[in-house]
Structure formats: structure tokens, C-alpha cells
Design a protein around this motif. Structure first.
Motif, PDB file in Angstrom:
ATOM      1  N   LEU A   7     -22.604  24.096  52.169  1.00 25.41           N
ATOM      2  CA  LEU A   7     -21.696  24.854  51.298  1.00 25.41           C
ATOM      3  C   LEU A   7     -21.183  23.991  50.144  1.00 25.41           C
ATOM      4  O   LEU A   7     -21.132  24.422  48.990  1.00 25.41           O
ATOM      5  CB  LEU A   7     -20.512  25.397  52.108  1.00 25.41           C
ATOM      6  N   LEU A 101     -16.156  62.813  51.464  1.00 22.49           N
ATOM      7  CA  LEU A 101     -15.635  61.660  50.698  1.00 22.49           C
ATOM      8  C   LEU A 101     -16.541  61.346  49.511  1.00 22.49           C
ATOM      9  O   LEU A 101     -16.070  61.168  48.388  1.00 22.49           O
ATOM     10  CB  LEU A 101     -15.580  60.423  51.590  1.00 22.49           C
TER      11      LEU A 101
ATOM     12  N   ILE B  84     -15.987  32.540  55.780  1.00 21.05           N
ATOM     13  CA  ILE B  84     -17.316  32.075  55.358  1.00 21.05           C
ATOM     14  C   ILE B  84     -17.451  30.583  55.625  1.00 21.05           C
ATOM     15  O   ILE B  84     -18.466  30.107  56.123  1.00 21.05           O
ATOM     16  CB  ILE B  84     -17.562  32.391  53.858  1.00 21.05           C
ATOM     17  N   ILE B  85     -16.399  29.842  55.303  1.00 24.20           N
ATOM     18  CA  ILE B  85     -16.463  28.386  55.498  1.00 24.20           C
ATOM     19  C   ILE B  85     -16.497  28.034  56.987  1.00 24.20           C
ATOM     20  O   ILE B  85     -17.295  27.217  57.426  1.00 24.20           O
ATOM     21  CB  ILE B  85     -15.275  27.698  54.773  1.00 24.20           C
ATOM     22  N   MET B  87     -17.284  30.061  59.430  1.00 20.34           N
ATOM     23  CA  MET B  87     -18.186  30.968  60.160  1.00 20.34           C
ATOM     24  C   MET B  87     -17.447  31.659  61.313  1.00 20.34           C
ATOM     25  O   MET B  87     -18.015  31.917  62.378  1.00 20.34           O
ATOM     26  CB  MET B  87     -19.415  30.210  60.692  1.00 20.34           C
ATOM     27  N   ARG B 103      -7.870  65.579  50.259  1.00 17.08           N
ATOM     28  CA  ARG B 103      -9.142  64.917  49.930  1.00 17.08           C
ATOM     29  C   ARG B 103      -8.952  63.621  49.150  1.00 17.08           C
ATOM     30  O   ARG B 103      -9.642  62.636  49.387  1.00 17.08           O
ATOM     31  CB  ARG B 103     -10.053  65.870  49.173  1.00 17.08           C
ATOM     32  N   TYR B 104      -7.994  63.602  48.208  1.00 18.25           N
ATOM     33  CA  TYR B 104      -7.818  62.373  47.431  1.00 18.25           C
ATOM     34  C   TYR B 104      -7.122  61.286  48.240  1.00 18.25           C
ATOM     35  O   TYR B 104      -7.360  60.102  48.021  1.00 18.25           O
ATOM     36  CB  TYR B 104      -7.064  62.657  46.129  1.00 18.25           C
ATOM     37  N   ARG B 106      -7.585  60.801  51.443  1.00 16.95           N
ATOM     38  CA  ARG B 106      -8.670  60.214  52.250  1.00 16.95           C
ATOM     39  C   ARG B 106      -9.562  59.321  51.389  1.00 16.95           C
ATOM     40  O   ARG B 106     -10.005  58.260  51.811  1.00 16.95           O
ATOM     41  CB  ARG B 106      -9.499  61.317  52.896  1.00 16.95           C
ATOM     42  N   LEU B 107      -9.807  59.786  50.163  1.00 18.11           N
ATOM     43  CA  LEU B 107     -10.641  58.998  49.249  1.00 18.11           C
ATOM     44  C   LEU B 107      -9.971  57.661  48.917  1.00 18.11           C
ATOM     45  O   LEU B 107     -10.628  56.614  48.869  1.00 18.11           O
ATOM     46  CB  LEU B 107     -10.872  59.809  47.964  1.00 18.11           C
ATOM     47  N   MET B 110     -10.277  55.403  51.943  1.00 10.42           N
ATOM     48  CA  MET B 110     -11.655  54.911  52.031  1.00 10.42           C
ATOM     49  C   MET B 110     -11.912  53.824  50.972  1.00 10.42           C
ATOM     50  O   MET B 110     -12.436  52.751  51.280  1.00 10.42           O
ATOM     51  CB  MET B 110     -12.624  56.087  51.839  1.00 10.42           C
ATOM     52  N   ASP B 123     -19.216  55.486  57.296  1.00 10.69           N
ATOM     53  CA  ASP B 123     -19.409  56.922  57.569  1.00 10.69           C
ATOM     54  C   ASP B 123     -18.059  57.549  57.908  1.00 10.69           C
ATOM     55  O   ASP B 123     -17.088  56.844  58.194  1.00 10.69           O
ATOM     56  CB  ASP B 123     -20.386  57.099  58.739  1.00 10.69           C
ATOM     57  N   GLU B 124     -18.029  58.880  57.857  1.00 10.92           N
ATOM     58  CA  GLU B 124     -16.828  59.596  58.297  1.00 10.92           C
ATOM     59  C   GLU B 124     -17.261  60.805  59.125  1.00 10.92           C
ATOM     60  O   GLU B 124     -18.279  61.442  58.813  1.00 10.92           O
ATOM     61  CB  GLU B 124     -15.995  60.050  57.096  1.00 10.92           C
ATOM     62  N   PHE B 129     -12.980  57.323  60.431  1.00 12.93           N
ATOM     63  CA  PHE B 129     -13.829  56.510  59.565  1.00 12.93           C
ATOM     64  C   PHE B 129     -14.552  55.511  60.462  1.00 12.93           C
ATOM     65  O   PHE B 129     -13.958  54.991  61.409  1.00 12.93           O
ATOM     66  CB  PHE B 129     -12.992  55.717  58.550  1.00 12.93           C
TER      67      PHE B 129
END
Lengths: 244, 161
Positions: A7, A101, B84-85, B87, B103-104, B106-107, B110, B123-124, B129
Motif C-alpha cells: 500500500l 426505487l 482498507i489498510i 483489511m 417514494r422520495y 425511500r429514495l 437508499m 435490492d429492495e 433493503f
């Protein structure tokens, strides 16, 4: 430990390469202009009433070439549509599409794409862009609707390939008329400023360039959308036709 | 009527911003484009016009936008950088219940989950979710919701429900 070394090496190479590009192997930017470039920069606005050299070259200096190119693309699309034509019209079915969605997100995205595509087309004679990029961007909106909402939604809303081809035909006829009209006054074909006004109440409209851009916008958007509609016909249908 | 004005205004702002100009030509064509697009799309975009008048919702939206783009995003980014460093990862898909209905809302939930590094909604289904999580600490849906989306849902509820 081995991971940390890898890294750190990646980080070092990234930083070093950016430093090398910035200070040692500097990317050379041309400092002088060729005579042809100088001519366009100095004279485009006088010759064509457009500050955008590229649009001026495409629709004025070499306008006739572009008109023919548009015709070639039109014939290519007509040829494509002829190959994909099926008997009995477009197959209709129950719209399925993706999740709720995805549909709601797509509604907003499509509106934004349409807005941006109109801005690209309307400013084609002022800034980089124009009818072709604007029309292609608008076609992306319909290409997004097809997988997300299903092609049947477009058909239900009356966006059929017949109408799209008609719009394309109308736009191209208009484009041809804009190119031909100056001939009536004894001017050359694809004449710009001697026939069309460059300014309207002080607003730059660049004569025929903005008209070409607008008509090309309609032609490209409707043409590409028609192709997208035909490409979404299931392969099985064609195989059935061949068997018949 | 108000929905057409609001959608038209949104289109106009995007148009002007993209064109990068306030010249007469841009304003005139912007007005034309926003009128046409708002007539075509407002009925699909806005269902409950009353919510558009609610100043409290707008203030919550502005507050949430600033908080999300600064505090929440930075925290999520730093967490993923650390993982990441070191792991320190254990990826998996967890089921997260969604309580907001509109709907908005939930949007927004998400989008908020997906936009923060480390979690992606894949997926929902049936008010759940399915979230791909970089470090699964629990498969228990209610507990996963508390960690992943509770805060997002709180603001989504205040803004859109």
C-alpha cells in the motif's frame, strides 16, 4: 506487514508520478497558433456571427459537407430500421421494468438529462456542443427509460417508432429548407449571414447556425430513440419471422 | 399549479447553471425549456403539492444535506480507509427494514446508504433493503437498521413523509 508495504509503495508511486509530471517531464502545451487557427479566432464572429469557431466551421464554413453528413446518417438509420422492421407492428406486452426505487430515481435523472441536453443544443452557436451532442444526450434519457420502465411504457405514452421517424423526417426537411432557402434569393446553398440575421434585438443567434443546431437536435434525438426502440425487440420475434 | 412552478424552477436553475450564463438568450431559452419540461413531467414527479409549501421540510433538507456531505460522508470515508489498510473487512448482504413509506423518502434513504462508502443497497423487496455491507457486525435486521440507516430514515421522515 507485506500488505502495508504494498500500500505504501502504491501511494509513493502515485505521488512520485504526479510530481514527475508536474516538474520534470512537464506536458508541453503549444504556445503558438497556426495561421489557420489565427484566422478562425479573428474572423469567425465577423464571417458567421458565431463566437464558437467549431460550430461555425461545422455549420457555416463547411456547412454543405455537414448537411450531406446528416443525410448519410439519416440514410444509415433508415437502413437500420428497414432491417429491424417486423410484420404486424411493435409487440406490446405488460410493462415490467426495475424496482420502484430505480423508477423514482430515473424520473429525476431523465428530467435532468432533458434539461442539460436542451442547454447543449440551444447554446451550440455560443459554446461547445450543438445539435448532435444535445440530441445524443436526450436519446440517452429514453435509452434509460427502456430498461428501467420497460419499452412498453414509451409505447403507452405514444412514443412509437413511426412518430419518431416522422419527427426525424420533419427535422431533416427543415434542415434541408434552411440550407436551400438562400438559393431563392440567388445566393449560394447553405448561405448564412447574407440571408439569415446574425443578431435579433442585440441577442446573438448566429443566423442559420442556431436553426441547424435545433433541427439537428430533434433529428438525432428522435433517430437514436427509434433505433433504441427497435433494438429492444426480443430476438425470438425475429427468429419466429424467419421461420415463418 | 404550484408543482408546475416548482419543477419549472428546478429545471430553470439546472439550465442556467449548466449554461453558465445569465444572458438574455440563456434566460429566454431557459424559460421556454423549463415551461415545456415542467408541463410534461410535473404530474409524474409531484404527488402531494402541500409538502412543497412546508418551510420546516425545506430547512430539514438543507440541514441534512450539509450534515450528510460533511460529517456523515467524512466519517464513512475514514472508516473505509482504515478498513482498507487493516483489511478489517467481513463483507456480506444484510436485510434492513425500511419504515418510511413515501417514494422520495425511500429514495433518500437508499441514496444515503449507497453514497456512503462501505454500504450499497443492492435490492429492495417487501419493505426491506438488501444492503451489501463491508463489515457485517450483525445479521439481525433491526440491529442492522440501527447501525446503517436509522439516522437517514429520521431525516427522510422529516423531509418527505
Amino acid at each position: 506487514m507485506k500488505r502495508v508495504i504494498i500500500l505504501i509503495s502504491i501511494l509513493a508511486v502515485t505521488l512520485l508520478s504526479s510530481l514527475v509530471i508536474s516538474f520534470v517531464a512537464e506536458i508541453t502545451v503549444p504556445r503558438s497558433l497556426r495561421d489557420l487557427s489565427k484566422y478562425y479566432i479573428a474572423n469567425t464572429i465577423i464571417d458567421t456571427a458565431s463566437p464558437e469557431s467549431v460550430a461555425a466551421i461545422v455549420w457555416d464554413y463547411r456547412g454543405l459537407d455537414t448537411v450531406y453528413e446528416t443525410l448519410v446518417l439519416y440514410l444509415a438509420i433508415v437502413g437500420g430500421l428497414a432491417i429491424f422492421t417486423i410484420k404486424g407492428g411493435f409487440p406490446r406486452g405488460e410493462p415490467m421494468g426495475l424496482t420502484e426505487l430505480s423508477r423514482n430515481a430515473t424520473k429525476i435523472i431523465v428530467l435532468l438529462i432533458a434539461t442539460v441536453s436542451a442547454a447543449i443544443a440551444f447554446h451550440g452557436h455560443l459554446t461547445p456542443g450543438g445539435g448532435f451532442p444535445g440530441g445524443s444526450a436526450l436519446a440517452v434519457a429514453t435509452m434509460l427509460i427502456i430498461p428501467v420502465y420497460s419499452v412498453n411504457i414509451l409505447l403507452e405514452k405514444g412514443i412509437t417508432s413511426t412518430k419518431l421517424v416522422a419527427i426525424r423526417g420533419f427535422a431533416l426537411t427543415g434542415l434541408g429548407l434552411v440550407a436551400l432557402l438562400p438559393v431563392v434569393k440567388g445566393l449560394e446553398i447553405v448561405t448564412n449571414q447574407k440571408f439569415y440575421p446574425g443578431f435579433l434585438n442585440g441577442v446573438v443567434i448566429s443566423g442559420s447556425i442556431s436553426l441547424y443546431n435545433l433541427l439537428e437536435f430533434l433529428a438525432v434525438a428522435s433517430g437514436f430513440t427509434a433505433v433504441a426502440l427497435y433494438l429492444s425487440i426480443p430476438e425470438e420475434l425475429y427468429k419466429g419471422e424467419v421461420r415463418d | 399549479m404550484i408543482k408546475y412552478i416548482v419543477v419549472g424552477l428546478l429545471v430553470f436553475i439546472v439550465y442556467i447553471t449548466f449554461a453558465g450564463s445569465l444572458s438574455t438568450y440563456t434566460v429566454m431559452t431557459g424559460l421556454l425549456v423549463s415551461t415545456v419540461l415542467s408541463i410534461m413531467s410535473a404530474k409524474y414527479l409531484v404527488v402531494d403539492e402541500k409538502k412543497l409549501f412546508d418551510l420546516k421540510r425545506l430547512l430539514y433538507a438543507v440541514y441534512y444535506f450539509v450534515k450528510y456531505m460533511t460529517i456523515i460522508e467524512i466519517k464513512a470515508h475514514m472508516d473505509v480507509v482504515k478498513r482498507i489498510i487493516n483489511m478489517d473487512i467481513d463483507p456480506g448482504i444484510v436485510k434492513v427494514p425500511v419504515n418510511v413509506k413515501s417514494r422520495y423518502a425511500r429514495l433518500l434513504v437508499m441514496g444515503s446508504i449507497t453514497n456512503t462508502p462501505g454500504t450499497v443497497v443492492v435490492d429492495e423487496k417487501n419493505n426491506y433493503f438488501y444492503v451489501n455491507w463491508i463489515k457485517v457486525t450483525t445479521f439481525e435486521p433491526v440491529e442492522a437498521r440501527r447501525i446503517i440507516s436509522e439516522e437517514f430514515e429520521y431525516y427522510a421522515y422529516k423531509i418527505f413523509e
